[in-house]
Design a protein around this motif. Structure first.
Motif, PDB file in Angstrom:
ATOM      1  N   SER A   1       0.854  -1.184   0.000  1.00 25.91           N
ATOM      2  CA  SER A   1       0.000   0.000   0.000  1.00 25.91           C
ATOM      3  C   SER A   1       0.892   1.237   0.000  1.00 25.91           C
ATOM      4  N   LEU A   2       0.546   2.204  -0.812  1.00 21.05           N
ATOM      5  CA  LEU A   2       1.358   3.415  -0.929  1.00 21.05           C
ATOM      6  C   LEU A   2       0.583   4.627  -0.439  1.00 21.05           C
ATOM      7  N   SER A   3       1.262   5.466   0.317  1.00 17.14           N
ATOM      8  CA  SER A   3       0.673   6.719   0.772  1.00 17.14           C
ATOM      9  C   SER A   3       0.749   7.751  -0.349  1.00 17.14           C
ATOM     10  N   GLU A   4       0.102   8.880  -0.117  1.00 16.47           N
ATOM     11  CA  GLU A   4       0.172   9.968  -1.092  1.00 16.47           C
ATOM     12  C   GLU A   4       1.612  10.439  -1.255  1.00 16.47           C
ATOM     13  N   ALA A   5       2.353  10.464  -0.149  1.00 13.05           N
ATOM     14  CA  ALA A   5       3.757  10.889  -0.219  1.00 13.05           C
ATOM     15  C   ALA A   5       4.578   9.916  -1.068  1.00 13.05           C
ATOM     16  N   SER A   6       4.281   8.627  -0.944  1.00  7.55           N
ATOM     17  CA  SER A   6       5.002   7.623  -1.734  1.00  7.55           C
ATOM     18  C   SER A   6       4.671   7.751  -3.216  1.00  7.55           C
ATOM     19  N   LEU A   7       3.411   7.975  -3.528  1.00 12.66           N
ATOM     20  CA  LEU A   7       3.018   8.152  -4.926  1.00 12.66           C
ATOM     21  C   LEU A   7       3.668   9.398  -5.519  1.00 12.66           C
TER      22      LEU A   7
END
Length: 733
Positions: A275-281
């Motif tokens: 799962s990716l956070s907005e920061a990761s995306l």
């Protein structure tokens, strides 16, 4: 899209078309039909880089033509497709025979096509000899003229038969589209043979050619032939003579690129439960803009990149940072020399002090950037890709971020790198190159499971693993415990008790390159003590200090915390810690006063130094009382005061000397000089004061030699003082 589509390289049909290629294939069919109205035979080329989807387009064109064709009835099909792959044939002769066989096989099987099929079949029988003699296939023939005469005499000659083929095909209402894919796979000699076959033999009425290739690669192949002689201009002119109509593959548009990247990424995320956070995306988007987009320009390149990520991430899932793994995979697949070169600079990249980094500490950001730019050039990074590669490295490693941005990102930033399991931290670096957790490491999942149990007050089979790892590599485990977060009051107490179990089992190495030190455990205890955790502190200290290991860890941890409090001006906290040290150390020595001094662990006895730092008079009174009562002989007390340590020069514990200050604050130098006068007089001073192995004999020799030197210095100082006083009196007279 699923993982099979990522790993597979089969052409995509119209049903699986995600990039609107069907529309382009329809445009190609319109072009092909237009060419047929303007020319009896022609060569069309579909040109595009490897992986751009040429084979998929060709497949859609062939499928569309097949759907429009009618095979066995009275209607006349407009097109027939002959799918010919010259690179599967072992030699030129089989290639010619294969070509005409494909041409004959693509004709309908009805009666009206029999003459055309018969003419082509007859022509096949003559193709090989004619080819050999006619120079289409370049081989020597000793009786060339005789065989040529036989073949051209009468209407059974190859020439006559070829004319019949032309007449039969000209009368046919059907057109044949010969599709040749992957011409850029051919060798220079094979490529010339194909072109000669098309121009000299295969230019037949109603026969059209659709070639497919990567132009850059094909030009490179042509330049290696005797025709071009490495001349790009000659090669291009020849290619332009061969191809009448060129159709260039459309570049991936932004929308199609985004769709392909997102769908491929989603497959990877779903397969690996990431799962990716907005920061990761946002971080992935930044990598795409600055580096990935310049290299991942075709559907194949995009799918293969994410296939690489998908197939290898499973080996380190949850043990590394996904974004960093994505970036390292890109370097591994597109710049492998950079990927392997990074491993040679691990110490610098992870801010890990070592012999290789000593000379780099004073290097300016500008000089560092210049040096790494040189590395990339050495590793073969093309100039147009250098900025993108450097941008990736700066996102992964703090030293390169400092160099690129011109500001310092030092060790204080490393905790953030560790918390996200980044490749730029020494605890995680090897995992990105080992494709798993190395044997000398412990998975974070094990550490987290153990700490979860500790924080919840539960037992777990993971806790023994954690303790074993703590003994082998305390610094790494302490960092992981720090990164885990607050364990709570009971959890903090539990982890300190567990560390107390292993404290004395941890090698107390302080050698040049050693990492197995108790310092990290003491520092962790100091962090908790400094903040008054766990509470109530006094009650928990008594629990921790019950064992020898817990006692030593507590005293050293309290001492470190007290020093920090004093340096930061936290006087109230420093007083609290001082009282705690005084209480637990005095209690331990009071408890041990009737024990044989030889039975007291050296680590326990060494806590007398911490006690003396805060309450020297109390220590002096206690140790003198022990000596005068005869329970602890004075010379044995002195032996225990000799400093011990480790060095890289000699294995095991070695002696590091005895300082005057140590004797002064624990017993008093004058007291010792008086009580051990005879032993000091008889002592040899020809003793190596540092580096001797730790044995009872060496401790005694070092202790007495040190006392002898100290007494000598004291007497010299007294004599100078007396001479000075006498000189002053003389001046008055």
């Amino acid at each position: 899209m699923n993982s099979r589509h990522l790993l597979g390289d089969d052409p995509v049909d119209a049903a699986g078309d995600e990039l609107d290629r069907k529309r382009f294939s329809e445009h190609m069919i319109r072009v092909i039909n237009r060419v047929r109205t303007q020319s009896e035979s022609s060569v069309i080329a579909l040109i595009g880089p490897w992986g751009s989807g040429k084979s998929s387009i060709l497949g859609m064109v062939k499928d569309s033509i097949d759907e429009l064709s009618v095979a066995e009835d009275d209607q006349s099909p407009e097109w027939r497709v002959a799918d010919f792959n010259p690179w599967i044939h072992s030699d030129s002769l089989s290639m010619y025979v294969g070509f005409y066989s494909e041409l004959r096989a693509c004709l309908p099987g009805s009666e009206r096509w029999s003459e055309a099929r018969e003419s082509i079949g007859s022509w096949i029988q003559n193709a090989a000899p004619l080819g050999k003699l006619g120079g289409v296939v370049r081989v020597d023939a000793s009786s060339a003229f005789e065989k040529l005469a036989e073949k051209v005499s009468g209407d059974t000659s190859a020439v006559a038969k070829k004319e019949r083929v032309e007449e039969a095909l000209k009368e046919c209402s059907v057109s044949i589209l010969v599709v040749m894919d992957d011409l850029d796979r051919l060798t220079p000699e094979e490529l010339l043979e194909v072109f000669k076959m098309i121009r000299l033999v295969g230019r037949l009425p109603n026969v059209y050619y659709l070639l497919s290739y990567d132009e850059k690669t094909l030009m490179d192949v042509l330049c290696r032939t005797d025709l071009a002689f490495a001349d790009q201009g000659r090669a291009r002119s020849y290619l332009e003579k061969m191809v009448q109509v060129r159709l260039d593959m459309p570049a991936l548009g932004d929308a199609h690129t985004a769709h392909l990247v997102n769908s491929s990424l989603n497959v990877v995320l779903e397969n690996n439960s990431v799962s990716l956070s907005e920061a990761s995306l946002t971080a992935i988007a930044s990598l795409w803009r600055e580096a990935f987009s310049a290299r991942l320009t075709t559907p194949r390149a995009i799918r293969r990149f994410f296939a690489q990520v998908d197939s290898s991430y499973v080996t380190v899932a949850d043990e590394v940072n996904f974004i960093d793994f994505l970036a390292l995979t890109f370097l591994r697949t597109h710049e492998p020399r950079v990927y392997y070169g990074l491993q040679e600079h691990r110490e610098e990249l992870t801010l890990n002090a070592g012999t290789r980094t000593i000379g780099l500490r004073s290097e300016s950001p500008k000089d560092k950037l210049t040096r790494w730019t040189t590395y990339m050039h050495t590793w073969g990074v093309a100039q147009e890709h250098a900025d993108g590669v450097l941008a990736i490295l700066a996102k992964l490693f703090l030293p390169l971020r400092s160099a690129l941005e011109g500001m310092e990102y030092g060790r204080d930033w490393l905790s953030d790198v560790a918390k996200r399991k980044g490749v730029g931290h020494t605890d995680y670096f090897s995992r990105y190159f080992f494709f798993g957790v190395p044997s000398d490491d412990i998975p974070d999942s094990v550490v987290d499971a153990a700490l979860d149990s500790i924080s919840q007050g539960e037992e777990s089979d993971r806790i023994p693993w954690l303790l074993e790892a703590l003994e082998k590599d305390p610094e790494r485990i302490i960092r992981k415990v720090h990164n885990y977060g607050d364990l709570g009051v009971e959890g903090n107490l539990k982890i300190l008790l567990l560390m107390a179990e292993k404290y004395l089992a941890i090698p107390n190495d302080i050698g040049f390159l050693s990492t197995f030190s108790r310092n990290s455990v003491e520092g962790f205890a100091a962090d908790l003590f400094l903040e008054g955790k766990p509470e109530p502190l006094q009650e928990n200290l008594d629990v921790i200090a019950q064992s020898d290991g817990g006692y030593c860890m507590a005293v050293r941890g309290l001492g470190r915390a007290r020093s920090r409090a004093n340096r930061s001006g936290r006087e109230e906290v420093a007083r609290r810690l001082t009282d705690d040290i005084r209480r637990i150390v005095s209690q331990r020595f009071e408890h041990s006063k009737n024990s044989n001094i030889a039975d007291i662990d050296q680590s326990v006895f060494s806590s007398v130094h911490t006690w003396a730092d805060i309450e020297s008079n109390a220590v002096i009174d206690f140790l003198r009382g022990q000596a005068e009562s005869g329970i602890w002989p004075l010379i044995e007390v002195i032996d225990r005061l000799v400093t011990r340590g480790t060095t890289s020069a000699r294995p095991g514990t070695v002696l590091m000397g005895l300082e005057d200050h140590t004797v002064e604050v624990t017993l008093g130098l004058d007291y010792v000089f008086e009580r051990l006068s005879t032993e000091i007089d008889d002592a040899s001073t020809d003793v190596l004061m540092e580096g001797l192995p730790d044995t009872p004999e060496n401790r005694r020799s070092v202790a007495l030699a040190a006392l002898s030197f100290a007494r000598h210095r004291r007497r010299e100082a007294e004599n100078k003082s007396g001479e000075g006083a006498a000189g002053g009196q003389g001046g008055v007279d």
